[in-house]
Write an enzyme that holds these catalytic residues in place. Sequence first.
Site, short mmCIF file in Angstrom:
data_model
loop_
_atom_site.label_atom_id
_atom_site.label_comp_id
_atom_site.label_asym_id
_atom_site.label_seq_id
_atom_site.Cartn_x
_atom_site.Cartn_y
_atom_site.Cartn_z
N LYS A 1 0.75 -1.29 0.12
CA LYS A 1 0.15 0.15 -0.01
C LYS A 1 1.02 1.17 -0.05
CE LYS A 1 -3.59 -2.75 1.14
NZ LYS A 1 -4.60 -3.06 0.29
C1 PLP Z 1 -5.70 -4.48 0.86
C2 PLP Z 1 -7.13 -4.04 0.74
C3 PLP Z 1 -7.87 -4.54 1.86
C4 PLP Z 1 -7.50 -5.42 3.21
O1 PLP Z 1 -6.12 -5.20 3.70
P1 PLP Z 1 -5.31 -5.97 4.62
O2 PLP Z 1 -4.60 -5.04 5.46
O3 PLP Z 1 -4.48 -6.75 3.63
O4 PLP Z 1 -6.26 -7.09 5.37
C5 PLP Z 1 -9.25 -4.56 1.88
N1 PLP Z 1 -9.83 -3.97 0.76
C6 PLP Z 1 -9.05 -3.76 -0.34
C7 PLP Z 1 -9.73 -2.96 -1.37
C8 PLP Z 1 -7.58 -3.68 -0.20
O5 PLP Z 1 -7.10 -3.49 -1.53
#
Ligand code: PLP
Length: 373
Positions: free
Chosen positions: A181
């Site tokens: 991210k």
């Molecule tokens: C990355 C992501 C999540 C979840 O995040 P995690 O921290 O990996 O549990 C949820 N929704 C979307 C759209 C994402 O891209």
Amino acid sequence: MKIPLSEPDISEAEVEEVVSVLRSSRLSLGPKMEEFEASLCSYVDQPFGIAVSSGTTGLHLCIRALGIGPGDEVIVPSFTFIAAANAVLYEGATPVFVDIDPLSLNLDPDRVEKAISERTRAILVVHTFGIPAEMDAILELAERYCLKVIEDACEAIGATYHGRQVGSFGDAAVFAFYPNKQITTGEGGMVVTGDRNFAMQIRAMRNQGRYESDEWHQHSILGWNYRLSEINCALGCAQMRRIDDILSSRAAVARAYDEALSNVDGVERPPLQLAGREISWFVYVVRLAPRFSREDRDAVARMLIARGIGCGRYFAPIHSQPAYSHLPSVSLLTVTESVSSRTLALPFFNRLDKGRILQVAEALDEAVRSLER
Ligand SMILES: *Cc1c(COP(=O)(O)O)cnc(C)c1O
């Protein structure tokens, strides 16, 4: 991989922040968590922030705290990461998949309206790939049909819609900090909200059901251990201090790709700009032209990987995942099917330089050309 799909960007100052937590005696529920929550709140301009162990657990707590459960429906896109729909299933509710707009790749508000039933309780709107969703239309529907809105802003920290940060529109919003991210804490997430009581519920649920006024062995409601450690929060605090630089280097990478791919035939680029919205670049996802099939796309991915270039299928639709085969068959998701069979995420991270972007563009050009022979 010679050029990986994603690569975290951790500075020396960030290493120092983490080390200083390790030298302290406070490893959980301490000052770094408070600082990280406060920094997200002020960035998003919402009063309450609750750090959690991941974006997924944050979404789960939002569904739970809204009292959504068996018999209830929640509208979600199928063209997104599976965690969005899983959060609904965890509480025994039913995800209702709705098709997307072909340009923004976000929920199409007209189709959202058609999917609303007496059982619908909420719209879980995702700002896909960091492009803000059509919030005016979504909020208008929510008001008209008395629905809650949860923003999944896990891919979109820093994106704005008519000048306002995503994550500040819904009843609650969730951010995520997995290493791919924009901002990372290794693992981690954050729920933000403007509702004090909702925030209090989420805060208790992440900490084994203890309200802040409860002592350690008093558990007032059902809770989980969804806490985020001081170690993770320290990294998050330091990353937040340079979020503007991080987002602008990612935007520069996107612009460089746009230019490098402008003459590559058969490859459609994502929009660099959309009226009234500022994109926060999460990934750089291209689409092969409609004349190509899913098999063509998969062949291109294999050719890139064979040359040491990371790439990914963002996203394989949720409704066709084996884990979802028990759900009643969904209405036709034509755009989702068509888009997801032709998308390809290219290497994308803060420090990706022009030289490597050109190598990726060249390899992609050759791979697509080889299909036409
Ligand atoms: C990355 C992501 C999540 C979840 O995040 P995690 O921290 O990996 O549990 C949820 N929704 C979307 C759209 C994402 O891209």
